[in-house]
Each structure stands twice: as structure tokens, then as C-alpha cells.
Design a protein around this motif. Structure first.
Motif, PDB file in Angstrom:
ATOM      1  N   ALA A  76       0.698  -1.154   0.058  1.00 32.55           N
ATOM      2  CA  ALA A  76       0.045  -0.013  -0.017  1.00 32.55           C
ATOM      3  C   ALA A  76       0.812   1.224  -0.116  1.00 32.55           C
ATOM      4  N   LEU A  95      -8.655  -1.492  -2.912  1.00 35.06           N
ATOM      5  CA  LEU A  95      -7.490  -1.145  -1.900  1.00 35.06           C
ATOM      6  C   LEU A  95      -6.957  -0.009  -2.345  1.00 35.06           C
ATOM      7  N   ARG A  98      -1.408   0.612  -5.359  1.00 34.11           N
ATOM      8  CA  ARG A  98      -0.731  -0.498  -4.966  1.00 34.11           C
ATOM      9  C   ARG A  98       0.769  -0.541  -5.620  1.00 34.11           C
TER      10      ARG A  98
END
Length: 209
Positions: A76, A95, A98
């Protein structure tokens, strides 16, 4: 255990690898690869922060298909001191941003791969959450393997990681059905060839001093 999100990636992993693979000394092609995913497995990060994947990318751009083994980690945030190992950045639909790295340079992947050799880590399915991959086999019966720094070298034969005790962890980059000789331990699993055949191949091996 890692949760596999079935969502969008921009660019995709294979798009990143299309640019990155030709920069590697073990890439055998002469132009732009044409890639499909042909198998692999994952390992869990005990801290739940780093995605760890061992991908088979099948290149059909040449006269004969070539299967490349690409260990990758997904983070992350950037991994400090690893700019040279960055494969690229992606936008994950769940998410967010990345950072994808050549996993041999990531200490989390190295630690968990050595744990897999020793039978202390469980290989997980590549695309299904919380599911062990029982096709992945490991052999090693020696002393505990040292974690920590490793000296990394690459050439046309693949990637070598020399551990602090002199053990060499060899990452097989171009996959061959012929098993290597003179090893102290192996990680193997199956992947799908271009004709649909399932082949078992060694992905990583150990040579102890």
C-alpha cells in the motif's frame, strides 16, 4: 489469511509485466511479450500487510511458448530502498494505489518462502480467499534457514539469493519440466501449458554449502 478481491486493476499485472519482463537478463524473447496468466500460488503475510504471489506468465510471442516465474509483492506504500525492484504501480478497485515489486527483493516474501521450504508456511490458492493450495509441494530436511539480508544476483539462468550462511536460494525464472540436479530442497507446483496440459515444475530450489 489474505482476502482475494475480484475487482479492477489499472493497469493490470500482465500489462505491467509486458513492459518489465524485457528488461530482465533472464527474458529469452526478442520483442514485446504476449502474456497470459498460466498458474501460480500465494503465501500469506502474517502481518496482513503485504500481498505475496508467485505467478506463471506464459509468453506466446515467439516461435515456442515460454513460461516465466514471477514472484511479486503488493504494498500500500513504497518499500524503502527498493526503487530498483519496482515493477510498477496499479490502482486497485478496493484497496486503492498498490506498489508491485519484484518479490525477491522484498524481505516479507523471502521470509515466507523460506518458511514454506521448512513446512512452517502454507501455500494458498492464487485466486480464492482462505483456500490452501495442496498442489504445491516442498522438500527440505536441513537446519533452520537464516532470514534477513540476502545477496541477489541475476543472469540468464534466473535469480540467486545467497543467504548469510552461504545457502543459495535459486528462483527458476523460465520454467522447465526437467528437475534440477544437486539441490537440497525444492518448491514445485503445476501450471497450465498453452495446449491445456498441466505440468509440474520446480519454482525454487536450495543449494546448501
Amino acid at each position: 489469511m489474505a482476502i482475494i478481491h475480484h475487482t479492477t486493476l489499472k493497469p493490470t499485472k500482465l500489462e505491467l509485466l509486458t513492459t518489465w519482463l524485457p528488461t530482465r537478463p533472464w527474458y529469452t524473447g526478442s520483442g514485446t511479450p504476449e502474456l497470459t496468466k498460466a498458474g501460480g500460488f500465494r503465501l500469506d503475510d502474517p502481518e496482513g500487510e503485504v500481498g505475496i504471489e508467485f505467478m506463471v506468465a506464459l509468453d506466446t510471442s515467439g516461435p515456442e511458448p515460454v513460461a516465466y516465474h514471477v514472484p511479486l509483492t503488493y504494498r500500500a506504500a513504497p518499500l524503502p530502498g527498493a526503487d530498483q525492484a519496482l515493477v510498477g504501480t496499479m490502482e486497485h478497485g478496493v484497496l486503492g494505489p498498490r506498489w508491485a515489486y519484484d518479490g525477491v527483493h522484498d524481505p516479507v516474501l523471502r521470509t515466507e518462502l523460506l518458511a514454506l521450504f521448512e513446512g512452517r508456511a502454507q501455500a494458498m490458492a492464487q485466486s480464492i480467499s482462505d483456500t490452501p493450495d495442496h498442489e504445491v509441494a516442498h522438500t527440505y530436511a536441513g537446519p533452520a534457514l537464516p532470514t534477513g539480508p540476502a545477496e541477489i544476483t541475476e543472469d540468464r539462468d534466473g535469480t540467486d539469493l545467497t543467504l548469510t550462511d552461504g545457502t543459495v536460494l535459486h528462483i527458476h525464472r523460465t520454467l522447465s519440466p526437467t528437475p534440477p540436479d544437486g539441490t537440497s530442497g525444492q518448491i514445485s507446483t503445476t501450471w497450465e501449458a498453452s495446449n491445456g496440459t498441466r505440468l509440474r515444475t520446480v519454482f525454487a530450489s536450495l543449494r546448501t554449502p
